[in-house]
Write a protein that holds these residues in place. Structure first.
Motif, PDB file in Angstrom:
ATOM      1  N   GLY A 344       0.842  -1.187   0.000  1.00 58.27           N
ATOM      2  CA  GLY A 344       0.000   0.000   0.000  1.00 58.27           C
ATOM      3  C   GLY A 344       0.878   1.238   0.000  1.00 58.27           C
ATOM      4  O   GLY A 344       2.066   1.171   0.372  1.00 58.27           O
ATOM      5  N   LEU A 345       0.318   2.344  -0.455  1.00 57.38           N
ATOM      6  CA  LEU A 345       1.019   3.623  -0.379  1.00 57.38           C
ATOM      7  C   LEU A 345       0.399   4.430   0.745  1.00 57.38           C
ATOM      8  O   LEU A 345      -0.800   4.708   0.731  1.00 57.38           O
ATOM      9  CB  LEU A 345       0.907   4.385  -1.698  1.00 57.38           C
ATOM     10  N   VAL A 346       1.201   4.780   1.727  1.00 53.72           N
ATOM     11  CA  VAL A 346       0.735   5.566   2.862  1.00 53.72           C
ATOM     12  C   VAL A 346       1.165   7.006   2.643  1.00 53.72           C
ATOM     13  O   VAL A 346       2.363   7.282   2.446  1.00 53.72           O
ATOM     14  CB  VAL A 346       1.291   5.021   4.185  1.00 53.72           C
ATOM     15  N   GLU A 347       0.199   7.903   2.644  1.00 51.68           N
ATOM     16  CA  GLU A 347       0.480   9.329   2.481  1.00 51.68           C
ATOM     17  C   GLU A 347       0.550   9.973   3.859  1.00 51.68           C
ATOM     18  O   GLU A 347      -0.436   9.982   4.591  1.00 51.68           O
ATOM     19  CB  GLU A 347      -0.606   9.989   1.639  1.00 51.68           C
ATOM     20  N   LEU A 348       1.709  10.489   4.198  1.00 50.30           N
ATOM     21  CA  LEU A 348       1.903  11.199   5.459  1.00 50.30           C
ATOM     22  C   LEU A 348       1.902  12.697   5.159  1.00 50.30           C
ATOM     23  O   LEU A 348       2.788  13.189   4.440  1.00 50.30           O
ATOM     24  CB  LEU A 348       3.216  10.785   6.112  1.00 50.30           C
ATOM     25  N   VAL A 349       0.922  13.402   5.673  1.00 50.72           N
ATOM     26  CA  VAL A 349       0.787  14.836   5.423  1.00 50.72           C
ATOM     27  C   VAL A 349       1.442  15.590   6.572  1.00 50.72           C
ATOM     28  O   VAL A 349       1.087  15.381   7.742  1.00 50.72           O
ATOM     29  CB  VAL A 349      -0.691  15.235   5.282  1.00 50.72           C
ATOM     30  N   VAL A 350       2.393  16.451   6.234  1.00 51.49           N
ATOM     31  CA  VAL A 350       3.166  17.159   7.259  1.00 51.49           C
ATOM     32  C   VAL A 350       3.321  18.620   6.862  1.00 51.49           C
ATOM     33  O   VAL A 350       3.044  19.007   5.721  1.00 51.49           O
ATOM     34  CB  VAL A 350       4.561  16.518   7.452  1.00 51.49           C
ATOM     35  N   ASP A 351       3.763  19.428   7.804  1.00 52.46           N
ATOM     36  CA  ASP A 351       4.122  20.808   7.512  1.00 52.46           C
ATOM     37  C   ASP A 351       5.154  20.816   6.384  1.00 52.46           C
ATOM     38  O   ASP A 351       6.132  20.065   6.410  1.00 52.46           O
ATOM     39  CB  ASP A 351       4.695  21.462   8.775  1.00 52.46           C
ATOM     40  N   ALA A 352       4.903  21.658   5.374  1.00 51.48           N
ATOM     41  CA  ALA A 352       5.771  21.661   4.196  1.00 51.48           C
ATOM     42  C   ALA A 352       7.234  21.893   4.558  1.00 51.48           C
ATOM     43  O   ALA A 352       8.147  21.395   3.875  1.00 51.48           O
ATOM     44  CB  ALA A 352       5.292  22.722   3.212  1.00 51.48           C
ATOM     45  N   ARG A 353       7.487  22.631   5.637  1.00 50.57           N
ATOM     46  CA  ARG A 353       8.866  22.928   6.026  1.00 50.57           C
ATOM     47  C   ARG A 353       9.586  21.720   6.610  1.00 50.57           C
ATOM     48  O   ARG A 353      10.813  21.721   6.739  1.00 50.57           O
ATOM     49  CB  ARG A 353       8.878  24.075   7.043  1.00 50.57           C
ATOM     50  N   ARG A 354       8.816  20.666   6.948  1.00 43.73           N
ATOM     51  CA  ARG A 354       9.403  19.498   7.602  1.00 43.73           C
ATOM     52  C   ARG A 354       9.382  18.250   6.727  1.00 43.73           C
ATOM     53  O   ARG A 354       9.850  17.191   7.134  1.00 43.73           O
ATOM     54  CB  ARG A 354       8.642  19.215   8.902  1.00 43.73           C
ATOM     55  N   SER A 355       8.830  18.367   5.519  1.00 44.43           N
ATOM     56  CA  SER A 355       8.665  17.175   4.692  1.00 44.43           C
ATOM     57  C   SER A 355      10.007  16.572   4.271  1.00 44.43           C
ATOM     58  O   SER A 355      10.157  15.340   4.246  1.00 44.43           O
ATOM     59  CB  SER A 355       7.814  17.505   3.466  1.00 44.43           C
ATOM     60  N   GLU A 356      10.972  17.410   3.927  1.00 42.81           N
ATOM     61  CA  GLU A 356      12.272  16.892   3.494  1.00 42.81           C
ATOM     62  C   GLU A 356      12.960  16.126   4.623  1.00 42.81           C
ATOM     63  O   GLU A 356      13.548  15.051   4.403  1.00 42.81           O
ATOM     64  CB  GLU A 356      13.168  18.029   3.020  1.00 42.81           C
ATOM     65  N   HIS A 357      12.861  16.650   5.836  1.00 40.58           N
ATOM     66  CA  HIS A 357      13.464  15.963   6.984  1.00 40.58           C
ATOM     67  C   HIS A 357      12.812  14.602   7.197  1.00 40.58           C
ATOM     68  O   HIS A 357      13.510  13.606   7.431  1.00 40.58           O
ATOM     69  CB  HIS A 357      13.315  16.818   8.244  1.00 40.58           C
ATOM     70  N   LEU A 358      11.479  14.535   7.087  1.00 43.34           N
ATOM     71  CA  LEU A 358      10.790  13.251   7.265  1.00 43.34           C
ATOM     72  C   LEU A 358      11.196  12.277   6.169  1.00 43.34           C
ATOM     73  O   LEU A 358      11.470  11.098   6.446  1.00 43.34           O
ATOM     74  CB  LEU A 358       9.274  13.466   7.238  1.00 43.34           C
ATOM     75  N   LEU A 359      11.248  12.740   4.922  1.00 32.95           N
ATOM     76  CA  LEU A 359      11.610  11.857   3.812  1.00 32.95           C
ATOM     77  C   LEU A 359      12.996  11.255   4.023  1.00 32.95           C
ATOM     78  O   LEU A 359      13.197  10.043   3.890  1.00 32.95           O
ATOM     79  CB  LEU A 359      11.534  12.651   2.503  1.00 32.95           C
ATOM     80  N   VAL A 360      13.969  12.087   4.360  1.00 29.17           N
ATOM     81  CA  VAL A 360      15.329  11.597   4.565  1.00 29.17           C
ATOM     82  C   VAL A 360      15.387  10.635   5.745  1.00 29.17           C
ATOM     83  O   VAL A 360      16.041   9.573   5.684  1.00 29.17           O
ATOM     84  CB  VAL A 360      16.291  12.787   4.779  1.00 29.17           C
ATOM     85  N   SER A 361      14.687  10.981   6.827  1.00 31.24           N
ATOM     86  CA  SER A 361      14.709  10.140   8.028  1.00 31.24           C
ATOM     87  C   SER A 361      14.129   8.754   7.735  1.00 31.24           C
ATOM     88  O   SER A 361      14.680   7.731   8.178  1.00 31.24           O
ATOM     89  CB  SER A 361      13.913  10.817   9.146  1.00 31.24           C
ATOM     90  N   LEU A 362      13.053   8.699   6.973  1.00 32.22           N
ATOM     91  CA  LEU A 362      12.450   7.403   6.659  1.00 32.22           C
ATOM     92  C   LEU A 362      13.316   6.597   5.700  1.00 32.22           C
ATOM     93  O   LEU A 362      13.425   5.368   5.827  1.00 32.22           O
ATOM     94  CB  LEU A 362      11.053   7.610   6.066  1.00 32.22           C
ATOM     95  N   GLU A 363      13.926   7.275   4.743  1.00 34.09           N
ATOM     96  CA  GLU A 363      14.805   6.558   3.816  1.00 34.09           C
ATOM     97  C   GLU A 363      16.007   5.974   4.548  1.00 34.09           C
ATOM     98  O   GLU A 363      16.495   4.889   4.205  1.00 34.09           O
ATOM     99  CB  GLU A 363      15.253   7.490   2.693  1.00 34.09           C
ATOM    100  N   GLU A 364      16.506   6.669   5.568  1.00 32.86           N
ATOM    101  CA  GLU A 364      17.613   6.129   6.368  1.00 32.86           C
ATOM    102  C   GLU A 364      17.205   4.867   7.110  1.00 32.86           C
ATOM    103  O   GLU A 364      18.076   4.063   7.493  1.00 32.86           O
ATOM    104  CB  GLU A 364      18.090   7.192   7.359  1.00 32.86           C
ATOM    105  N   ARG A 365      15.895   4.700   7.294  1.00 35.58           N
ATOM    106  CA  ARG A 365      15.388   3.494   7.960  1.00 35.58           C
ATOM    107  C   ARG A 365      14.845   2.486   6.953  1.00 35.58           C
ATOM    108  O   ARG A 365      14.003   1.656   7.273  1.00 35.58           O
ATOM    109  CB  ARG A 365      14.300   3.905   8.975  1.00 35.58           C
ATOM    110  N   SER A 366      15.280   2.619   5.703  1.00 30.91           N
ATOM    111  CA  SER A 366      15.039   1.641   4.622  1.00 30.91           C
ATOM    112  C   SER A 366      13.638   1.687   4.046  1.00 30.91           C
ATOM    113  O   SER A 366      13.235   0.736   3.364  1.00 30.91           O
ATOM    114  CB  SER A 366      15.326   0.213   5.134  1.00 30.91           C
TER     115      SER A 366
END
Length: 371
Positions: A344-366
């Motif tokens: 499934g594709l899970v869409e996580l909606v976040v403050d636009a200023r924090r989206s890049e940090h979340l993306l990188v953090s999740l990718e670091e966790r595979s």
């Protein structure tokens, strides 16, 4: 031996005095009864269906009206289908001459007109309409919850001749149920729900209707967008038919505006007017930004991070734990299931200023992500 005292949290508060009668033991009526009972109020139940009363009573929502005590009712909450509202409010006013009467229906002008034109017109000062903006895909007393209204807006719609004490009593009902009162005239209320609920429901039904006989190959391309647009179209047609018909004036006015916009879209597409088409689309963007943000605050710029999640036990919990570990607050969550893959594709909606940090953090966790 002295009687045990009632806990302070369960003692009746405010202007609500004496037994409360809830007429209509469905989802909303039973939820109101459960909330008032939890606050220490004695609640009596009435419904055209004895089974509903038995079920709601079994849930602890109240008891049937004791014989001979009808005159003791101090407050009545009418929770019946829209077509019956005016008649039931009128009969409740006449049957309980000392009671403040409110209803929790989706339309307000139509039942008020029926009361003012009917046999209970002289008692109308004790009637104050209201409408909790809460519900569920399920119906009936078994779907009820004392917490259904927590944090939700609840319109209070007094008419010009409503008694001040009656209005304040209804406000107390709203607060006891955990909701936030919003003050509107009956006319303002009906225009508001036409704009935010009734017309969107009709438009969702029109879009969903185009899918009913669509070829299977077309439907295989369905994504979250079409699910978002059509979700409310699955509501009970009989109930929503009553609601829309009961708010005909406000709904027709808005549908006329929508028809004008649709004509402009057709003309722009047919005439190759890209600027005209984009103007309509831009107006839609403006509308989405006008919707209040979480907790009723001003809208903020949001961004979505999409995460591919295997459809196996524990994976969604792992994603949520990793999102928490990132330190980014998740404002909203949506899940889009891919018919062709076990993910499934899970869409996580976040403050636009924090989206890049979340993306990188999740990718670091595979996690496999994209924006």
């Amino acid at each position: 031996m002295p009687e045990p005292s009632t806990p302070a949290s369960a003692r009746p508060q405010g202007r609500i005095a004496g037994p409360v009668l809830v007429v209509g033991a469905g989802l909303i009526g039973t939820s109101v009864a459960l909330a008032l009972g939890a606050a220490g109020h004695e609640v009596w139940l009435a419904d055209a269906s004895p089974e509903n009363v038995r079920t709601a009573s079994g849930l602890g929502a109240g008891t049937p009206v004791p014989p001979g005590r009808e005159g003791d009712v101090a407050l009545a909450v009418v929770a019946v289908p829209p077509d019956a509202l005016g008649a039931v409010v009128s009969s409740t006013l006449l049957a309980h001459p000392a009671a403040v009467v409110t209803d929790v229906g989706s339309v307000k002008v139509q039942p008020l007109r029926a009361v003012l034109a009917g046999p209970a017109a002289d008692e109308a000062a004790r009637y104050v309409g209201s409408h909790p903006m809460a519900g569920s895909e399920r119906s009936g007393p078994l779907a009820a919850s004392a917490s259904l209204f927590q944090g939700r807006p609840w319109a209070v719609t007094p008419h010009a001749d409503a008694d001040v004490d009656a209005v304040e009593t209804v406000e107390d009902v709203v607060r006891v149920c955990g909701a936030t009162p919003v003050w509107l005239t009956p006319e303002e209320h009906d225009r508001a729900v036409a704009r935010t609920s009734h017309v969107p429901h009709l438009l969702a039904s029109l879009v969903a209707g185009r899918l009913a006989e669509a070829p299977e190959q077309h439907l295989s391309l369905s994504g979250q967008g079409v699910r978002d647009v059509t979700r409310v179209a699955s509501g009970d047609p009989a109930l929503y038919g009553q609601i829309v018909a009961g708010n005909a004036d406000a709904v027709l006015a808005l549908l006329g505006e929508v028809r004008g916009e649709l004509d402009r879209v057709i003309a722009a597409i047919g005439g190759g007017d890209r600027g005209g088409l984009e103007a309509v689309l831009a107006r839609g963007v403006d509308g989405t930004r006008a919707i209040p943000a979480k907790h009723g605050g001003p809208a903020r710029a949001m961004s979505s991070v999409w995460v591919s999640v295997p459809d196996t036990p524990g994976e969604l919990a792992r994603l949520f734990a990793d999102a928490v570990a990132s330190g980014v607050n998740i404002e909203d969550i949506r899940i889009d299931h891919d018919p062709g893959r076990p993910t499934g594709l899970v869409e996580l909606v976040v403050d636009a200023r924090r989206s890049e940090h979340l993306l990188v953090s999740l990718e670091e966790r595979s996690w496999v992500t994209h924006r």
